[in-house]
Scaffold this motif. Sequence first.
Motif, PDB file in Angstrom:
ATOM      1  N   GLY A 176     -12.593  12.237  -5.164  1.00  0.00           N
ATOM      2  CA  GLY A 176     -12.590  10.779  -4.643  1.00  0.00           C
ATOM      3  C   GLY A 176     -11.745  10.280  -3.817  1.00  0.00           C
ATOM      4  O   GLY A 176     -11.864   9.040  -3.115  1.00  0.00           O
ATOM      5  N   LEU A 177     -10.713  10.979  -3.367  1.00  0.00           N
ATOM      6  CA  LEU A 177      -9.685  10.467  -2.523  1.00  0.00           C
ATOM      7  C   LEU A 177      -9.427  11.834  -1.564  1.00  0.00           C
ATOM      8  O   LEU A 177      -9.434  12.908  -1.726  1.00  0.00           O
ATOM      9  CB  LEU A 177      -8.223  10.142  -3.227  1.00  0.00           C
ATOM     10  CG  LEU A 177      -8.451   9.064  -3.818  1.00  0.00           C
ATOM     11  CD1 LEU A 177      -6.712   9.106  -4.578  1.00  0.00           C
ATOM     12  CD2 LEU A 177      -8.771   7.866  -3.440  1.00  0.00           C
ATOM     13  N   ILE A 178      -8.945  11.181  -0.132  1.00  0.00           N
ATOM     14  CA  ILE A 178      -8.683  12.302   0.807  1.00  0.00           C
ATOM     15  C   ILE A 178      -7.172  11.873   1.175  1.00  0.00           C
ATOM     16  O   ILE A 178      -6.888  10.897   1.034  1.00  0.00           O
ATOM     17  CB  ILE A 178      -9.413  12.397   2.015  1.00  0.00           C
ATOM     18  CG1 ILE A 178      -9.843  11.015   2.616  1.00  0.00           C
ATOM     19  CG2 ILE A 178     -10.824  12.984   1.534  1.00  0.00           C
ATOM     20  CD1 ILE A 178     -10.661  10.899   3.720  1.00  0.00           C
ATOM     21  N   VAL A 179      -6.830  12.968   2.061  1.00  0.00           N
ATOM     22  CA  VAL A 179      -5.264  12.518   2.560  1.00  0.00           C
ATOM     23  C   VAL A 179      -5.307  11.170   3.391  1.00  0.00           C
ATOM     24  O   VAL A 179      -6.221  10.979   4.441  1.00  0.00           O
ATOM     25  CB  VAL A 179      -4.790  13.654   3.363  1.00  0.00           C
ATOM     26  CG1 VAL A 179      -3.479  13.709   3.707  1.00  0.00           C
ATOM     27  CG2 VAL A 179      -4.662  14.955   2.479  1.00  0.00           C
ATOM     28  N   ASP A 180      -4.084  10.346   3.440  1.00  0.00           N
ATOM     29  CA  ASP A 180      -3.733   9.433   4.120  1.00  0.00           C
ATOM     30  C   ASP A 180      -4.591   8.122   3.820  1.00  0.00           C
ATOM     31  O   ASP A 180      -5.050   7.244   5.024  1.00  0.00           O
ATOM     32  CB  ASP A 180      -4.073   9.696   5.866  1.00  0.00           C
ATOM     33  CG  ASP A 180      -2.961  10.706   6.163  1.00  0.00           C
ATOM     34  OD1 ASP A 180      -1.821  10.529   5.470  1.00  0.00           O
ATOM     35  OD2 ASP A 180      -3.015  11.179   7.078  1.00  0.00           O
ATOM     36  N   MET A 181      -5.376   8.148   2.802  1.00  0.00           N
ATOM     37  CA  MET A 181      -6.075   6.818   2.373  1.00  0.00           C
ATOM     38  C   MET A 181      -5.128   5.862   1.886  1.00  0.00           C
ATOM     39  O   MET A 181      -4.083   6.131   1.457  1.00  0.00           O
ATOM     40  CB  MET A 181      -7.216   7.219   1.413  1.00  0.00           C
ATOM     41  CG  MET A 181      -8.457   7.907   1.901  1.00  0.00           C
ATOM     42  SD  MET A 181      -9.617   8.121   0.504  1.00  0.00           S
ATOM     43  CE  MET A 181     -10.360   6.663   0.336  1.00  0.00           C
ATOM     44  N   MET A 182      -5.526   4.552   2.319  1.00  0.00           N
ATOM     45  CA  MET A 182      -4.457   3.399   2.077  1.00  0.00           C
ATOM     46  C   MET A 182      -4.934   3.112   0.632  1.00  0.00           C
ATOM     47  O   MET A 182      -5.924   2.482   0.065  1.00  0.00           O
ATOM     48  CB  MET A 182      -4.518   2.309   2.873  1.00  0.00           C
ATOM     49  CG  MET A 182      -3.861   2.678   4.507  1.00  0.00           C
ATOM     50  SD  MET A 182      -3.570   1.287   5.456  1.00  0.00           S
ATOM     51  CE  MET A 182      -5.412   0.880   5.832  1.00  0.00           C
ATOM     52  N   LEU A 183      -3.939   3.095  -0.176  1.00  0.00           N
ATOM     53  CA  LEU A 183      -4.179   2.686  -1.926  1.00  0.00           C
ATOM     54  C   LEU A 183      -3.436   1.399  -2.044  1.00  0.00           C
ATOM     55  O   LEU A 183      -2.461   1.186  -1.603  1.00  0.00           O
ATOM     56  CB  LEU A 183      -3.806   3.896  -2.697  1.00  0.00           C
ATOM     57  CG  LEU A 183      -3.960   5.152  -2.398  1.00  0.00           C
ATOM     58  CD1 LEU A 183      -3.508   6.176  -3.454  1.00  0.00           C
ATOM     59  CD2 LEU A 183      -5.614   5.393  -2.486  1.00  0.00           C
ATOM     60  N   VAL A 217       0.836  -1.383   0.021  1.00  0.00           N
ATOM     61  CA  VAL A 217       0.072  -0.152  -0.027  1.00  0.00           C
ATOM     62  C   VAL A 217       0.993   1.141  -0.033  1.00  0.00           C
ATOM     63  O   VAL A 217       2.074   1.026   0.214  1.00  0.00           O
ATOM     64  CB  VAL A 217      -0.944   0.134   1.087  1.00  0.00           C
ATOM     65  CG1 VAL A 217      -1.809  -1.297   1.103  1.00  0.00           C
ATOM     66  CG2 VAL A 217      -0.059   0.183   2.411  1.00  0.00           C
ATOM     67  N   LEU A 218       0.454   2.307  -0.364  1.00  0.00           N
ATOM     68  CA  LEU A 218       0.734   3.730  -0.417  1.00  0.00           C
ATOM     69  C   LEU A 218      -0.170   4.745   0.181  1.00  0.00           C
ATOM     70  O   LEU A 218      -1.363   4.414  -0.110  1.00  0.00           O
ATOM     71  CB  LEU A 218       1.436   4.164  -1.437  1.00  0.00           C
ATOM     72  CG  LEU A 218       0.768   4.122  -3.029  1.00  0.00           C
ATOM     73  CD1 LEU A 218       0.026   5.452  -3.141  1.00  0.00           C
ATOM     74  CD2 LEU A 218       1.716   3.982  -4.082  1.00  0.00           C
ATOM     75  N   LYS A 219       0.338   5.774   0.877  1.00  0.00           N
ATOM     76  CA  LYS A 219      -0.917   6.374   1.559  1.00  0.00           C
ATOM     77  C   LYS A 219      -0.982   7.938   0.386  1.00  0.00           C
ATOM     78  O   LYS A 219       0.224   8.150  -0.040  1.00  0.00           O
ATOM     79  CB  LYS A 219      -0.361   7.012   2.819  1.00  0.00           C
ATOM     80  CG  LYS A 219      -0.706   5.943   3.714  1.00  0.00           C
ATOM     81  CD  LYS A 219      -0.685   6.435   5.376  1.00  0.00           C
ATOM     82  CE  LYS A 219      -0.955   5.377   6.327  1.00  0.00           C
ATOM     83  NZ  LYS A 219      -0.897   6.023   7.662  1.00  0.00           N
ATOM     84  N   SER A 220      -2.246   8.359   0.283  1.00  0.00           N
ATOM     85  CA  SER A 220      -2.262   9.486  -0.506  1.00  0.00           C
ATOM     86  C   SER A 220      -1.946  10.863   0.549  1.00  0.00           C
ATOM     87  O   SER A 220      -2.318  10.655   1.494  1.00  0.00           O
ATOM     88  CB  SER A 220      -3.930   9.583  -0.804  1.00  0.00           C
ATOM     89  OG  SER A 220      -4.863   9.421   0.575  1.00  0.00           O
TER      90      SER A 220
END
Length: 377
Positions: free
Chosen positions: A352-359, A69-72
């Motif tokens: 669609g995305l916010i900060v610290d979401m696990m991608l 995973v990587l974080k947004s």
Amino acid sequence: MKTRYTFLIGFFLLVSCGETTRISENLQELTIKKQQLKQQLAGVSKALMQVELAISKLDTLKKLPIVTVLKSTITDFSHYINVQGTVQADKSVVLRTEMGGTVTKIFVKEGQEVTKGTVLAQLDASILANKISEVTIQYNLSKTTFDRQERLWEQQIGSEMQYLQAKSVKERLESAIKTLQVQKEKLKIIAPFSGIVDAVFAKEGELTSPQIPFLRLVNLNQVYIECDVTESYAKSIKKGTRVLVAFPSLEYEVGSTISQVGSFINPSNRSFKIRVELKNTNKAIKTNLLARLKINDFSARGIVIPTYIIQKDTRNNTFVYTLTQDKEHYKVVKTLVKVTKEYNNQSYISAGLIVDMMLVDKGAKLVKSEDEVVVSQ
């Protein structure tokens, strides 16, 4: 539970084998037997599903997909348009003589720096010099005659016509001398601006004319790049837009801005011209040199993710897989996103995305929504 599962399967097979030997040839009996067998099969299938569900709950060693995973995060993003152009110089001219004649002297050499007004070459001016000398003698005589007529006229001696004729002759010869002197100057090639003599095409003793190039004078202190840009970018490219200019031959890059945007769309290739001016203090940039321009048509700060993790479904929706944590496990979630711009394998996400979401990074192609996964550290 496993013992019960084995018993049910065995019982079903046993009953089935026993019944096979007693199958009647009567159609009604066969139909009844078929319905009974279907009911037995449905019961066994239901029992099998219950067994498998119980096994999955009790089996702690089942294999789950492994992903990274990587974080947004929020970062700067820039999008560029790549075009090519060539270097030009406003002060790059081929000088020619204004009059024909024989080259008597060339005062400069190739590569020599000259200042504005410097005489670069001289054509044979002997004929004009002789004419000037002849007319000058006539002028001196006419001036003497006029001076005498003027003094007599002031004393009211002589006629006005004699005075006017003498004045006309003097002024005509005076004008003729000026004309001949201008023509004589045109037999010289004079530098119109300061620069470097790039090439000398003529030779001393040759006969030249205004149609024949004599030498090339170049000033490279200020150069510009002109190139064509497709009309689809007409809205985003304006005067002052930032540009990164690279010269592959020189392994050199420099930043600048667009100084001029064309107002005409070329109908043959549907493009318009732009101009980028550059300072060239070290004279390294030459005319007609190939340049690659990266025009910054979009810049923003927001969520930027690698383009390769973005996918599309059968409805053409753009999405990425994200993870939510449920006790000891991670669950895959299909998250729709809006991609505004893509450049250099990076995508700017505007929705669609916010900060610290696990991608989901590696392994994103091997999972689907609602899957349980193991996150590799």
